[in-house]
Design a protein around this motif. Structure first.
Motif: not given
Length: 322
Positions: A193-201
């Motif tokens: 989730v953290v990586i996804g929010l950082t990369v894709d918002g």
């Protein structure tokens, strides 16, 4: 019932589970194409969220209570989740996009040799058998497909697959297969989730198409929930060297999935490679009748447990609810 009968039964269970687990892992490369257009990190977060929920429910129904983790166990689980789950699946999906299931299957087919060499004191027979399995995996899927980027992603998946087994070994005696599978899957969710929010918002999640939903569901229930438990229950029974031989079935699973999904029919090289894989596994598992396992052991595996615990092959009695 004699000890020999019990240990043989436990070993047979381990052999069946290891083969099934690695074949199912091999199907991941083919199914990955169905979710290629879905946001990567959001999709994998959904996958592990569902898998952890199912595994925790199974643990609850089996009477396995939550165990307070030591600092070492926590560190191992976090490392296992990062490498064996998060990074591994990113590598497989990216490698499939650059080289297809064949390239990924070929590189992952070298897992038996890696585990055999890392298994403390590997016997020449196991190392030789692992080399045969690797040769079969290479013939079956054929090097040369894809590009350098795909090869690098595939090598990353190989390292993560080795970590998936070796990091779990110290955890399995106390936590058992169900808990290790459930805890590692649950830990992967916030990371993704953290990586996804950082990369894709906000675009990290969207409503999947029917094909994407089917692909994510298959990865969650079959490749994660089922395959994880089968592998982690088989690993201490066989040891990493012998269990690792079954990783040669990964490309066989990839080839079979590709054929079922219409991605290509098996060629003569595919069938010849599969035959080599099977031959290598048979060589590696062949046990001399003159060498008997010590009482209470399974040819180097963990001692067999009581029948009431054998259902899930999990934790000792004091770790269960009364």
């Amino acid at each position: 019932m004699s000890t020999d009968v019990i240990t043989r039964g436990g070993e047979t269970r381990g052999l069946v589970q290891a083969s099934g687990a690695m074949f199912l892992v091999g199907t991941l490369a083919g199914v990955a194409g169905a979710i290629r257009d879905y946001p990567l990190y959001g999709g994998q977060a959904l996958r592990y969220l569902l898998a952890s929920a199912v595994l925790l429910a199974v643990a609850r129904l089996a009477g396995l209570r939550f165990l307070r983790l030591t600092l070492k166990e926590t560190a191992l689980l976090v490392a296992l989740s990062i490498t064996g789950l998060v990074i591994f699946n990113v590598c497989v999906i990216e490698a499939t996009g650059h080289g297809g299931p064949a390239l990924v299957g070929t590189v992952l087919g070298t897992v038996p040799l890696a585990l055999a060499l890392l298994d403390g004191r590997p016997s020449p027979r196991v190392v030789g058998a692992a080399a045969v399995v690797v040769a079969g995996a290479t013939v079956a899927t054929g090097l040369g497909s894809g590009d350098m980027t795909g090869l690098l992603w595939s090598l990353g998946a190989l390292v993560c697959e080795v970590c998936f087994s070796l990091l779990a070994l110290p955890l399995l005696p106390r936590l058992g297969a169900v808990r290790v599978s459930a805890y590692s899957a649950a830990l992967a969710v916030p990371m993704l989730v953290v990586i996804g929010l950082t990369v894709d918002g906000a675009a990290m999640l969207r409503v999947p198409t029917p094909a994407e939903a089917a692909g994510l569901g298959y990865q969650s229930i079959i490749v994660t929930t089922v395959a994880f438990f089968l592998w982690y229950d088989a690993l201490p029974r066989l040891g990493p060297g012998r269990a690792g031989l079954f990783a040669g079935l990964i490309p066989v699973g990839a080839i079979a999935t590709g054929a079922v999904l219409g991605l290509g029919a098996p060629s003569a090289a595919d069938l010849a490679g599969a035959a080599l894989v099977v031959a290598g596994i048979v060589i590696g598992l062949r046990v001399s009748r003159t060498r008997q396992a010590p009482p209470g052991t399974d040819g180097g595996s963990v001692p067999q447990r009581s029948p009431e615990l054998a259902l899930l092959g999990d934790a000792p009695q004091h770790d269960r609810e009364e």
